[in-house]
Design an enzyme around this catalytic site. Structure first.
Site, short mmCIF file in Angstrom:
data_model
loop_
_atom_site.label_atom_id
_atom_site.label_comp_id
_atom_site.label_asym_id
_atom_site.label_seq_id
_atom_site.Cartn_x
_atom_site.Cartn_y
_atom_site.Cartn_z
N GLN A 29 -1.49 2.13 -5.83
CA GLN A 29 -2.93 2.21 -5.58
C GLN A 29 -3.75 1.69 -6.75
OE1 GLN A 29 -3.80 6.24 -4.50
NE2 GLN A 29 -2.93 6.05 -2.44
N TYR A 41 -1.75 -0.93 7.39
CA TYR A 41 -2.79 -1.72 8.02
C TYR A 41 -2.73 -1.56 9.53
CZ TYR A 41 -3.05 -4.20 3.52
OH TYR A 41 -3.18 -4.51 2.21
N SER A 53 -8.22 -3.30 -1.95
CA SER A 53 -9.03 -2.11 -1.72
C SER A 53 -10.22 -2.07 -2.67
CB SER A 53 -8.18 -0.85 -1.87
OG SER A 53 -7.22 -0.76 -0.85
N ARG A 78 0.84 -1.20 0.00
CA ARG A 78 0.00 0.00 0.00
C ARG A 78 0.87 1.25 0.00
NH1 ARG A 78 -5.53 -1.23 3.47
NH2 ARG A 78 -6.48 -2.45 1.82
N ASP A 115 -4.17 -2.05 -6.36
CA ASP A 115 -4.59 -2.53 -5.05
C ASP A 115 -5.95 -3.21 -5.16
OD1 ASP A 115 -5.06 -3.01 -2.44
OD2 ASP A 115 -4.77 -0.95 -1.75
#
Length: 515
Positions: free
Chosen positions: A118, A222, A124, A113, A121
């Site tokens: 992004q 996280y 997500s 991350r 990802d």
């Protein structure tokens, strides 16, 4: 795979992959449940292969959604690349099998991350859909409105929703819940997310407990494992909330670990009949005691516990589009020359972080990324406490500086007065001296007030302006044109200050008035 409606390639993503130099193929009917027909793939230039076995045999790169089975991994050969969710932390047999086959495996849930990653990802992307869908599923099993209503038949109170975990899934659930009109609460072990929660219209649940949080850079963005003391305080707060909330959505996960148990059996028992719990961590053991993976359970006291793991698959078209885009961006990074040839650069933070087997070696877990997920924030240094002597020295220095400035201004003012007095008549000098003294006194009074206090002291400045206006009106009847002009300017500028001051003060007070 049975029960999976998503697909790792859409017609649109296939066109982008072809621009990278790849030929694309898909198993017949693979996109049917997601709304992508074989005809749409053929129109996009994708080859339709009749069986999965034939697809695995002829492809150099295989993209999947779900964790591959042992049968699928046995179809891999040396040099082939598999891009898929893999669960490397709990899939040791799969890792060993892929290593023995010489396959290179990129686990999409291992994408670090960091800002550059992004677009890849997938966790997500899928969590965003799962959080939204969890609220829809909860509403489907909840016997009341989410929003409060007042009707001729009576008043309906709004539902109270608690979201545990304010990551991507949690924030999506909060957004859906608040938009449906529910009173929404959210809890997370990271107090820094409180601002995000509150900006979405939910109330953040704080604990009366202080614990030093791990740096987000060290945990990859996280949440980290909490201390036993923090966990006890957390469970105590949940026991307090359990009788009040109607819907609980749990999303708490820690990378490469079983999901922490956060909503215990006694909390379920304390909830009202008809309440609903949606456990988004069911695939990793669940956050709720009583969760059964892929099933819906109704407890003895009438609480429904939903442990479905296919929430993204229930919105297959949207999920497939997002996941296929994640795959396509990963392929873009793997193909820097856009010539249809993979360059598996293990020095690249993103590629190295997501690769779990490479060149007949298991490369999981990866090293920490060179670019941290969250820039470490330096703690501000505490201001140095000055001794009495140092404070005295500072005050003396400030006094000397102010005295020097004032003496300089007085000298300049005296020189100007002397110059004007040599050329102006005596009658003018009487008025001019009054004007200069008024300016000097007003300047000293206002300049000595801190800027942050100007608005609260607007009434004082208005009083000073009133005095200036009175003085100007007394001088405006003078026969001298210059005195009349200066007096008129004084009345004009002081009037602006008075009316402007009252306007600003009124606006300031209006901020504190209830509508």
């Amino acid at each position: 795979m049975k029960g999976e409606a998503r697909v790792a390639m859409t017609p649109d993503s296939a066109k982008q992959l072809q621009k990278l130099g790849y030929d694309c193929a898909i198993e017949t009917g693979a996109g049917q449940l997601a709304g992508f027909s074989d005809a749409a793939y053929e129109e996009a230039g994708v080859e339709i292969v009749k069986t999965a076995a034939a697809l695995w045999k002829t492809s150099d790169i295989v993209a999947k959604v779900r964790i591959p089975t042992d049968t699928e991994l046995k179809r891999m050969t040396a040099g082939k690349t598999l891009i898929s969710f893999f669960n490397p932390g709990g899939n040791e047999e799969g890792l060993e099998l892929a290593r023995s086959k010489g396959a290179n495996v990129i686990a999409m849930e291992m994408v670090p991350r960091i800002s550059r990653a992004q677009k890849m990802d997938a966790l997500s992307s899928m969590a965003n859909i799962a959080g939204y869908r969890a609220v829809i599923e909860a509403g489907n099993n909840f016997g009341r409105f989410f929003t409060g209503q007042i009707t001729a038949a009576g008043k309906v109170p709004p539902a109270k929703v608690l979201v545990v975990g304010a990551g991507v899934a949690g924030l999506a659930a909060i957004g859906a819940s608040t938009s449906l009109g529910a009173v929404t609460y959210a809890f997370d072990v990271r107090p820094e997310v409180a601002e995000q929660v509150e900006s979405m219209g939910a109330e953040f649940v704080y604990l009366d407990f202080e614990e030093e949080q791990q740096d987000g850079a060290a945990t990859g963005g996280y949440a980290a494992v909490s201390s036993p003391e923090f966990r006890e305080a957390q469970l105590a707060k949940f026991r307090e909330l359990a009788p009040e909330v109607d819907i609980v959505i749990t999303t708490a996960l820690i990378p490469n670990r079983e999901a922490p148990k956060l909503w215990l059996e006694d909390m379920v028992a304390a909830m009202k009949p008809g309440s609903v719990i949606v456990d988004l961590a069911a695939e990793k053991g669940g956050n709720v005691e009583g969760t059964v993976m892929d099933e819906k359970v109704v407890t003895d006291n009438g609480v429904t516990i939903i442990g479905y793991t296919d929430f993204p698959s229930r919105m297959a078209a949207q999920s497939s589009t997002l996941y296929a885009t994640n795959i396509r961006h990963m392929m873009t990074d793997l193909t820097p020359e856009k010539d249809g040839q993979i360059v598996h650069d293990m020095e690249d933070d993103v590629i190295r972080g997501a690769t779990v087997t490479f060149d007949k070696e298991i490369t999981f877990p990866p090293p920490p990324p060179k670019v941290q997920a969250i820039a470490a924030q330096k703690k501000p240094e505490a201001p140095k406490e000055l001794t009495a002597e140092e404070k005295r020295a500072q005050e003396i220095a400030a006094f000397k500086q102010q005295t020097k400035q004032q003496v300089t201004l007085l000298v300049i003012g005296a020189a100007l007065l002397l110059g004007v007095g040599l050329v102006a008549p005596a009658s003018f000098m009487q008025h001019f001296i009054v004007f200069v003294l008024a300016v000097f006194v007003g300047f000293q009074v206002i300049w000595g007030v801190a800027h942050s206090l100007h608005t609260p002291l607007m009434a004082v400045t208005n009083a000073i302006s009133s005095i200036i206006i009175l003085g100007a009106l007394m001088q405006i009847g003078s026969g001298s044109f210059l005195v009349i002009l200066l007096a008129a300017l004084s009345v004009f500028m002081a009037g602006i200050n008075i009316f402007g001051g009252f306007l600003v003060t009124r606006r300031m007070l209006a901020m504190f008035q209830k509508s």
